[in-house]
Design an enzyme around this catalytic site. Structure first.
Site, short mmCIF file in Angstrom:
data_model
loop_
_atom_site.label_atom_id
_atom_site.label_comp_id
_atom_site.label_asym_id
_atom_site.label_seq_id
_atom_site.Cartn_x
_atom_site.Cartn_y
_atom_site.Cartn_z
CG ASP A 213 23.59 82.00 -2.10
OD1 ASP A 213 24.51 82.18 -2.92
OD2 ASP A 213 22.40 81.95 -2.44
CG HIS B 210 26.16 78.39 -3.09
ND1 HIS B 210 24.95 78.74 -3.62
CD2 HIS B 210 25.92 77.34 -2.27
CE1 HIS B 210 24.00 77.93 -3.13
NE2 HIS B 210 24.57 77.08 -2.31
#
Ligand SMILES: *[C@@H]1O[C@H](CO)[C@@H](O)[C@H](O)[C@H]1NC(C)=O
Ligand SMILES: *[C@@H]1O[C@H](CO)[C@@H](O)[C@H](O)[C@H]1NC(C)=O
Ligand SMILES: *[C@@H]1O[C@H](CO)[C@@H](O)[C@H](O)[C@H]1NC(C)=O
Ligand SMILES: *[C@@H]1O[C@H](CO)[C@@H](O)[C@H](O)[C@H]1NC(C)=O
Ligand SMILES: *[C@@H]1O[C@H](CO)[C@@H](O)[C@H](O)[C@H]1NC(C)=O
Length: 399
Positions: free
Chosen positions: A220, A243
């Site tokens: 993430d 991310h």
């Protein structure tokens, strides 16, 4: 510092000075967890041993909790202050969590209400998260139970975290919440690219935070910043896979506060699916302001979406899609952002119709597409923006 003020006599100052010197000489009082019953091997629960060592170190000015080489199983622990002066948490070996996905708390290890804490030692916090990841349904449901962060730093002041490794957290690796004056450097974070919600470092409601010189590979965000942050510097981060670095998501909870003074500089993103991102929910439940944000000197290598402002954030269709975001984004600079993008649209700025973005500035962008080396494009809506010196920028205008 508070310690010094509390004891104003000369004697106390000299005593303080000697303590600092003695630490430099390695003479601080050390509380080694094996002296409190901890057993290496990864089977015996060391929770009580750690708590006992912490209690004594916390009561001793300059006390050091020491985790020697070896693998120590820790079910979960709360290290609470206030302490009697500076406290050190030195980890040389590994602390490993259980693989049980059903922990009650939102942390595995909590540091709470401490002023003057240093966590260091080149050791590893292993969240043992693989089993928990498969139970994480937060991408499908809003009422999911979120697994715990590996380390939560809560209401700390004057904190240093340096030279530690965080591995395979069940969720966020390091959460910094309501802290003031915290430096994190040389942190190494690793979890697989497909592990859910394993953000590297999550910062919320904190002031004066510096994160630097760290390598983060996760499933993430490498660094995510929630609401209420002021004066946060993120520098020299190598991010990927992951991310990217994000502000948000914002606007989901009623009690959220403004964000201001965020500075992200000298970072490299490799094969991440976003680079620099600000995301707010639509509709939002609060009306806050995000201001004074600078992203500068950034290298992106094969990044899907290098620059994103998304005020219609709604992952996995978990929201109603009715209404606009009420979060105002004002004063955001992107300076010297270079490298290769997977998407043709490398700059994607979609602001709220209700609160259009103000004063968005692009300086010295040079973003080309990975596949063909062709110039990328920019797409903007509801955004008051400016490309400075467009003739030397790629892209040079919003379509
Ligand atoms: C951790 O590693 C760094 C760099 O190798 C070294 O300078 C430092 O002394 C080490 N710290 C400890 C507590 O071993
Ligand atoms: C911030 O914390 C560090 C580490 O405890 C300390 O040395 C420094 O003086 C603090 N800075 C301020 C402004 O209080
Ligand atoms: C962040 O960096 C800026 C620019 O270098 C500096 O002015 C500011 O004091 C820094 N803030 C912190 C919390 O270190
Ligand atoms: C920071 O900048 C220096 C000099 O340009 C570069 O060598 C280094 O790789 C950069 N670090 C990151 C994390 O991008
Ligand atoms: C952009 O980068 C490309 C490839 O790295 C380089 O050839 C080009 O000169 C750069 N353009 C500008 C305007 O800096």
């Amino acid at each position: 510092m508070d310690f010094k003020f509390a004891y104003s006599s000369l004697f106390a100052s000299v005593f303080w000075f000697l303590c600092v010197i003695s630490y430099a000489n390695g003479e601080n009082e050390i509380f080694e967890i094996t002296d409190y019953g901890a057993v290496s091997g990864g089977k015996t629960d060391s929770t009580n041993a750690l708590m006992s060592a912490w209690k004594e170190a916390c009561a001793t000015n300059g006390g050091v909790v020491s985790i020697p080489n070896g693998i120590f199983f820790l079910r979960g622990a709360v290290f609470e202050g206030p302490c009697n002066g500076e406290t050190y948490f030195m980890i040389k070996g590994t602390l490993i969590a259980s693989d049980d996905a059903s922990l009650d708390e939102d942390y595995w290890i909590l540091f709470h209400k401490v002023d003057g804490l240093t966590i260091f030692g080149n050791g590893t916090f292993d969240g043992n998260g693989a089993k928990a990841w498969s139970y994480n349904t937060c991408d499908r449901s809003t009422s999911c139970k979120r697994p715990p962060s590996s380390i939560k730093l809560n209401t700390l002041r004057n904190t240093v975290v340096r030279e530690i490794n965080l591995l395979n957290s069940k969720m966020f690796h390091l959460t910094i919440n309501e802290c003031d004056n915290l430096s994190a450097n040389s942190i190494d974070i690793r979890a697989p690219a497909d592990s859910p919600n394993t953000d590297g470092i999550h910062i919320a409601r904190s002031n004066n935070v510096r994160v630097t010189d760290s390598r983060i590979s996760t499933g993430d965000d490498c660094v995510s910043m929630g609401d209420g942050n002021t004066n946060v510097n993120i520098t020299k981060i190598w991010c990927g896979p992951g991310h990217g670095i994000s502000i948000g998501s914002l606007g989901k909870y009623k009690e959220e506060k403004d964000v201001s003074g965020i500075f992200v500089d000298n970072c490299t993103f490799t094969k991440t699916n976003n680079g620099l991102r600000i995301k707010t929910w639509a509709p939002s439940t609060v009306s806050t302001i995000v201001s004074d944000v600078t992203f500068s000197n950034i290298l992106v290598d094969d990044v899907e979406n290098p620059i994103v402002i998304d005020q219609y954030y709604c992952p996995n269709n978990l929201c109603s899609h009715q209404g606009e975001s009420d979060i105002e984004i004002s004063g955001v600079k992107f300076v010297n952002i270079k490298g290769s993008s997977e998407s043709k649209v490398a700059v994607d700025v979609q602001c709220s119709k209700k609160k259009p973005c103000k004063n968005i500035e692009f300086v010295a962008l040079n973003l080309t597409t990975k596949a063909t080396g062709q110039p990328t494009t920019a797409s903007c809506s509801n955004a008051d923006h400016k490309f400075i010196d467009p003739s030397v920028q790629v892209p040079s205008m919003c379509s």
